[in-house]
Motif scaffolding. Structure first.
Motif, mmCIF file in Angstrom:
data_model
loop_
_atom_site.group_PDB
_atom_site.id
_atom_site.type_symbol
_atom_site.label_atom_id
_atom_site.label_comp_id
_atom_site.label_asym_id
_atom_site.label_seq_id
_atom_site.Cartn_x
_atom_site.Cartn_y
_atom_site.Cartn_z
ATOM 1 N N ARG A 99 -25.753 11.781 32.849
ATOM 2 C CA ARG A 99 -25.464 11.150 31.648
ATOM 3 C C ARG A 99 -25.048 9.636 32.193
ATOM 4 N NH1 ARG A 99 -24.133 11.102 26.208
ATOM 5 N NH2 ARG A 99 -22.710 9.988 25.579
ATOM 6 N N TYR A 100 -25.172 8.449 31.695
ATOM 7 C CA TYR A 100 -24.980 7.246 31.995
ATOM 8 C C TYR A 100 -23.577 7.159 31.060
ATOM 9 C CZ TYR A 100 -29.978 6.276 32.737
ATOM 10 O OH TYR A 100 -31.012 6.453 33.196
ATOM 11 N N GLY A 101 -22.505 6.303 31.313
ATOM 12 C CA GLY A 101 -21.398 5.923 30.836
ATOM 13 C C GLY A 101 -21.313 4.444 30.538
ATOM 14 N N TYR A 102 -21.134 4.150 29.132
ATOM 15 C CA TYR A 102 -21.265 2.840 28.942
ATOM 16 C C TYR A 102 -19.847 2.428 28.405
ATOM 17 C CZ TYR A 102 -26.140 3.496 29.163
ATOM 18 O OH TYR A 102 -27.403 3.919 29.691
ATOM 19 N N ASP B 83 -17.790 6.741 22.800
ATOM 20 C CA ASP B 83 -19.409 6.601 22.455
ATOM 21 C C ASP B 83 -19.780 7.703 21.572
ATOM 22 O OD1 ASP B 83 -21.596 5.193 22.388
ATOM 23 O OD2 ASP B 83 -22.090 5.081 24.439
ATOM 24 N N ASN B 84 -20.707 7.620 20.944
ATOM 25 C CA ASN B 84 -21.470 8.689 20.419
ATOM 26 C C ASN B 84 -21.622 9.984 21.375
ATOM 27 O OD1 ASN B 84 -21.690 7.784 17.768
ATOM 28 N ND2 ASN B 84 -23.777 7.727 17.924
ATOM 29 N N PRO C 88 -19.379 16.861 16.911
ATOM 30 C CA PRO C 88 -20.435 16.253 16.574
ATOM 31 C C PRO C 88 -20.476 14.721 17.073
ATOM 32 C CG PRO C 88 -19.474 17.457 14.724
ATOM 33 C CD PRO C 88 -18.456 17.630 15.787
ATOM 34 N N LEU C 89 -21.940 14.430 17.017
ATOM 35 C CA LEU C 89 -22.108 13.336 17.568
ATOM 36 C C LEU C 89 -21.441 11.880 17.130
ATOM 37 C CD1 LEU C 89 -24.720 12.267 19.475
ATOM 38 C CD2 LEU C 89 -25.830 11.569 17.457
ATOM 39 N N ASP C 90 -21.407 11.683 15.863
ATOM 40 C CA ASP C 90 -20.677 10.523 15.492
ATOM 41 C C ASP C 90 -18.950 10.868 15.026
ATOM 42 O OD1 ASP C 90 -21.033 12.420 13.227
ATOM 43 O OD2 ASP C 90 -21.978 10.912 11.936
ATOM 44 N N GLU C 91 -18.470 11.790 15.762
ATOM 45 C CA GLU C 91 -17.200 12.321 15.606
ATOM 46 C C GLU C 91 -16.534 12.404 17.083
ATOM 47 O OE1 GLU C 91 -16.723 15.716 13.132
ATOM 48 O OE2 GLU C 91 -18.031 14.629 11.340
ATOM 49 N N GLY D 126 -25.706 3.620 16.646
ATOM 50 C CA GLY D 126 -25.025 4.097 17.659
ATOM 51 C C GLY D 126 -26.273 5.035 18.756
ATOM 52 N N ARG D 127 -25.315 5.466 19.510
ATOM 53 C CA ARG D 127 -26.084 6.206 20.597
ATOM 54 C C ARG D 127 -26.650 7.628 20.386
ATOM 55 N NH1 ARG D 127 -23.423 6.731 26.804
ATOM 56 N NH2 ARG D 127 -25.190 7.934 27.892
ATOM 57 N N SER E 20 -28.868 9.811 26.701
ATOM 58 C CA SER E 20 -29.143 9.013 27.924
ATOM 59 C C SER E 20 -30.691 9.013 27.849
ATOM 60 C CB SER E 20 -28.469 9.605 28.896
ATOM 61 O OG SER E 20 -27.133 9.509 29.028
ATOM 62 N N GLU F 31 -14.664 8.755 27.106
ATOM 63 C CA GLU F 31 -15.958 7.991 26.487
ATOM 64 C C GLU F 31 -15.792 7.537 25.303
ATOM 65 O OE1 GLU F 31 -19.644 9.938 27.324
ATOM 66 O OE2 GLU F 31 -20.868 7.941 27.176
ATOM 67 N N ASP G 172 -31.135 14.665 24.934
ATOM 68 C CA ASP G 172 -31.480 14.667 26.249
ATOM 69 C C ASP G 172 -31.638 16.344 26.418
ATOM 70 O OD1 ASP G 172 -30.741 12.520 26.864
ATOM 71 O OD2 ASP G 172 -28.963 12.581 27.879
ATOM 72 N N TYR G 173 -30.912 17.382 25.656
ATOM 73 C CA TYR G 173 -30.973 18.643 25.923
ATOM 74 C C TYR G 173 -32.188 19.352 25.017
ATOM 75 C CZ TYR G 173 -27.572 17.866 29.454
ATOM 76 O OH TYR G 173 -26.745 17.589 30.629
ATOM 77 N N ARG H 48 -16.669 9.428 12.239
ATOM 78 C CA ARG H 48 -16.211 9.796 10.819
ATOM 79 C C ARG H 48 -15.380 11.014 10.516
ATOM 80 N NH1 ARG H 48 -19.213 14.386 8.582
ATOM 81 N NH2 ARG H 48 -19.600 14.216 6.658
ATOM 82 N N ARG I 88 -26.589 9.618 8.200
ATOM 83 C CA ARG I 88 -26.023 10.311 9.578
ATOM 84 C C ARG I 88 -26.910 10.745 10.759
ATOM 85 N NH1 ARG I 88 -21.773 14.902 9.606
ATOM 86 N NH2 ARG I 88 -21.358 14.162 11.488
ATOM 87 N N LEU I 89 -26.689 10.641 11.679
ATOM 88 C CA LEU I 89 -27.199 11.381 12.605
ATOM 89 C C LEU I 89 -26.768 12.616 13.017
ATOM 90 C CD1 LEU I 89 -27.735 8.246 15.214
ATOM 91 C CD2 LEU I 89 -29.646 9.468 14.148
ATOM 92 N N VAL J 129 -27.153 16.728 14.849
ATOM 93 C CA VAL J 129 -28.067 17.490 15.986
ATOM 94 C C VAL J 129 -28.417 18.982 15.672
ATOM 95 C CG1 VAL J 129 -27.537 18.203 18.496
ATOM 96 C CG2 VAL J 129 -26.643 16.154 17.516
ATOM 97 N N ARG K 173 -23.052 17.122 33.651
ATOM 98 C CA ARG K 173 -24.212 16.446 32.714
ATOM 99 C C ARG K 173 -24.557 15.214 33.334
ATOM 100 N NH1 ARG K 173 -25.185 18.453 27.347
ATOM 101 N NH2 ARG K 173 -23.641 20.276 26.957
ATOM 102 N N TRP L 96 -29.332 -2.014 33.753
ATOM 103 C CA TRP L 96 -28.116 -1.814 33.713
ATOM 104 C C TRP L 96 -27.551 -2.831 34.787
ATOM 105 C CZ3 TRP L 96 -31.986 1.947 33.641
ATOM 106 C CH2 TRP L 96 -31.700 3.108 32.772
#
Lengths: 443, 376
Positions: free
Chosen positions: B335-338, B357-358, B49-52, A219-220, A223, B355, A242-243, B73, A255-256, A258, B333, A146
């Motif tokens: 979490r890191y933030g990028y 990001d996903n 959702p993660l990618d939305e 993508g991510r 963490s 944020e 993480d959870y 998405r 797609r990913l 959850v 939470r 980092w």
């Protein structure tokens, strides 16, 4: 050199089919009399910088490969090793950093380790391996990805991917699989010629196409890096966030997703940090067995081919009871090295430590130890079969396990110096030729 | 006999000690407190959702209600509140066919979102909601609003950004080629999008202190749209020399009316409608500079750098800019933030970052309170 297993892909598939039946028969035999599991220790003496062994896998040739990692020594680099049954010792294959022209003297974060990132390919005898980061530059005491992300002089070049031909015993090619980041864990979908990995530190899901030698970043995820990816029969790739939710990648939808539920965790915990540590496939590939990278992990059985989301079974705690108000360190409370042996039983290593209330041990007893357990997948009965003994340190933190073509167990280990691997010679009645098949295709 | 590699540094040297200290104390957020909040009602609902869930647009009301939009998405709109009996992010719905939220603006009694996707660059809106009446500790209730679609902003053109006009009675948006306005006082059914002029959309636009909206024009200049007159002045303001071509980012000091922006090399400038640009005030540690916002005492907080942004603080009272490190949250939470997509100033002067990001979260940043000696 000849492939000691003498198997091609056709025979490998045939061998895998009969495994379940063989396992059951052996399980019945095992209940009759105490058996001797001989523990042998192989330190990485010819790579004195080595201080950890994060990766250990069986190769497509049925031999066991391990990573002699060097992450605590500035400028340290990883050297893959292989167990040589003829000399009952280790062969040191090559200096990986030199092989990819990123030497430990570069002044950058080094190619210091392979972290759960061996992936064997049966059809062509290739063992893929990818590198991870953490080793400091030779002139600095620590490396923080980092902190140094934008430092063009210091930052990690990227996870190197190497294709090692176990038949010709040479590196065929290498590439940078994940620029700037390390590879935390690797998986091969051999049929589709795709490698899947998790990047560190950003926790991105990466797909590397072996045909085009190009990577794609989906993508991510979270963490905390999951420590394993696994593949199901439908070519879907699974891991965790993480959870403790399952994360599923489906190639058809790209797609990913959850899961709506979390993996089983102790009721006093929230599920946070319930990420996969180790995941072993059952011989018939219908389910997997997992431990989590979280103190007080349960053993978990997952049936990915059933239902919209998998059926999950909690097989109970892998390690001892404890005072839940007290923090037990992640390097103390641990379960890894999950592997199915030729007897069709699941073996794994769980740590055990001195606790005044829950596990009092004599002063002469080592404060921590690694216990090798055998679990019958049919009855779920567990039996302690032996403990691992490090000559001058603890042996409680096992990273990965594998079984070689002779049917012996091997375990990678971290936490004590010198670092190395264990071989656990299986009782004769539990050994089976080509016990390593079908291959586990993830690190 | 092989031996261990010898380190090529002196562990006792001041240089090495300083490096270690900076790594240990300077990598992650060095001052203030960050709280990452998932896009859900924690413990009760699942996040977007993660990618939305890339949060790319935010706006807030003076009472502290936040509104935002995501990209990915599928785009989602949400309402969030972290005051009173709340700590919730509630999804309001998904504009049909939208994959990007370019802007969210609170104006009139509604929240206008500008979204892009297969149906073009459109404006949609929902009524503003008062969540203060709900008890999110027990016995809560919430009904998603109906999203009203006001149509495409300018045919075939994606929306680039939008801001609320003076007194939040109107909205000004810019597409890739045109400026579009909305009378926010109209009833939802009567909201009309009006193309008022031609100007390029590139980066963010901002409302000045005298009723002008500014956006990046061709060449090294800004266009100005006079909201009251409805007229566009091209090349109205020349950008500072060496400003470069980075997408425009802005922050507004609500107390002084001063605006902040940044050039391609990370140089920070202030801009006042009427007085023009300042010289270079400071330089961010990385470029490009992303979302920024100003807290009540005038300090400017923002993120800079791609892939793994670092937060910075510019204090106009000292003229100094500090690198605050990579975002990290250990409250709510872990979490890191990028990467971050937008920023607004919250009710009490906290900064809220979206944020991008996903699994994007809303990040509340509570700046460190200045020591007594630093009082003006």
């Amino acid at each position: 050199m000849q492939n000691p297993s003498g198997l091609d892909r056709r025979n490998f598939l045939k061998a895998g089919t009969g495994l379940a039946a063989a396992g059951l028969a052996m399980a019945n035999a095992s209940a009759k009399a105490p058996e001797e599991y001989g523990v042998h220790w192989y330190p990485f003496l010819e790579h004195p910088d080595s201080d950890t062994c994060w990766s250990l896998s069986v190769g497509p040739d049925g031999r066991v490969y391990a990573a002699a990692c060097a992450e605590g020594v500035p400028g340290g680099v990883v050297k893959p090793v292989r167990y040589n049954e003829k000399k009952d010792g280790l062969d040191y294959l090559f200096d990986l950093a030199a092989m990819v022209h990123d030497p430990g003297t570069s002044g950058r974060a080094t190619q210091c380790k392979i972290h759960y990132s061996f992936a064997p390919s049966m059809s062509d005898g290739v063992l893929y391996m990818a590198t991870h980061l953490s080793g400091p530059p030779i002139d600095l005491p620590v490396y923080n990805p980092w902190y140094s992300w934008h430092d063009e002089k210091r930052r990690f070049i990227g996870a190197a991917l190497l294709a090692y031909d176990t038949r010709q015993e040479k590196v065929l090619w290498y590439d940078t699989m994940i620029p700037k980041e390390g590879c935390r864990c690797l998986l091969l979908d051999e049929e589709r010629q795709l490698l899947y990995s998790m990047s560190y530190p950003r926790d991105h899901f990466i797909i590397y196409d072996l045909k085009t030698r190009k990577h794609r970043d989906l993508g991510r995820i979270s963490s905390i890096n999951p420590q394993t990816l696994f593949l199901d029969k439908r070519h879907r790739v699974w891991t965790t966030d993480d959870y403790g939710h399952l994360i599923r990648y489906t190639p058809e939808t790209d797609r990913l997703e959850v899961s709506p539920f979390t993996l089983p965790h102790p009721q006093y915990q929230t599920g946070w940090h319930s990420v996969f540590y180790d995941v072993a496939p059952s011989p018939d590939r219908e389910c997997v067995y997992a431990s989590l990278w979280c103190p007080n992990t349960n053993l978990i059985r997952i049936w990915p081919n059933e239902g919209e989301w998998p059926r999950i079974e909690n097989l109970g705690p892998a390690t001892q009871d404890r005072d839940t108000t007290e923090v037990v360190g992640m390097y103390e409370d641990h379960c890894g090295g999950l592997v199915f042996a030729g007897d069709g039983q699941l073996y794994y290593v769980a740590s055990r430590w001195r606790d005044p209330k829950y596990n009092p041990m004599s002063a002469s007893h080592k404060e921590r130890e690694g216990v090798v357990w055998r679990l019958n997948p049919k009855t779920l009965a567990r039996e302690e079969v032996t403990t691992l003994v490090h000559p001058n340190g603890f042996a409680h933190y096992v990273t990965r396990g594998a079984v070689d073509h002779n049917g012996d167990l091997f375990f990678g280990h971290v936490g004590s110096y010198p670092c190395g691997i264990f071989r656990v010679a299986m009782p004769a009645g539990r050994k089976r030729e080509n016990a390593h098949l079908p291959l586990r295709v993830w690190g | 006999m092989q031996t261990k590699t010898k380190p090529q540094f002196d562990p006792e040297s001041p240089k090495i000690k300083a490096y270690l200290d900076d790594v240990h104390h300077g990598t992650f957020i060095k001052e203030g407190t960050m709280v990452a909040c998932a896009t859900c009602f924690p413990g009760m609902t699942t996040p977007i959702p993660l990618d939305e869930s890339h949060i790319t647009a935010l706006d807030g009301t003076p009472h502290g209600t936040l509104y935002g939009g995501t990209s990915g998405r599928q785009a989602h709109l949400f309402i969030a509140l972290f005051h009173g009996l709340s700590n919730v992010v509630l999804e309001m719905g998904m504009p049909e066919g939208a994959i990007e939220t370019a802007a969210v603006c609170c104006a009139g009694s509604r929240v206008f979102a500008f979204v892009n996707g297969a149906r073009g660059g459109r404006s949609v809106s929902v009524p503003q909601t008062d969540l203060y009446g709900e008890d999110f500790i027990q016995e809560w209730g919430y009904t998603r609003p109906v999203i009203t679609d006001h149509g495409e902003c300018s045919s075939g053109e994606p929306v680039v950004h939008a801001v609320a006009g003076p007194e939040r009675k109107s909205v000004v948006a810019v597409t890739s080629r045109h400026i579009v306005t909305i009378d926010a006082t109209a009833d939802a059914a009567n909201v009309k999008l009006t193309v008022v002029g031609e100007a390029p959309g590139s980066g963010r636009i901002v409302l000045g202190s005298r009723g002008g909206v500014f956006g990046r024009d061709d060449g090294n200049s800004l266009w100005r749209f006079d909201v009251a007159k409805g007229s566009v002045q091209r090349h109205a303001v020349t950008l500072p020399k060496g400003f470069g071509d980075a997408p425009l980012t802005w922050a507004t000091d609500a107390a002084s009316g001063l605006l902040y922006t940044a050039g391609a090399d990370g140089n920070i400038y202030s801009f006042h409608e009427g007085k023009g640009f300042s010289g270079v005030l400071a330089q961010a540690p990385l470029a490009p500079v992303g979302p920024m916002a100003v807290t009540f005492d005038g300090r400017l907080f923002g993120f800079c750098g791609n892939e793994m942004s670092k937060m910075f603080c510019f204090d106009p009272s000292t003229g100094k800019l500090a690198n605050l490190g990579v975002a990290a949250s250990v409250l709510e939470r872990r979490r890191y933030g990028y990467t971050f997509g937008d920023a607004v100033t919250g009710r009490d002067g906290e900064i809220v970052f979206g944020e991008n990001d996903n699994g994007g979260h809303l990040w509340l940043y509570f700046p460190r309170i200045k020591a007594a000696g630093a009082r003006a």
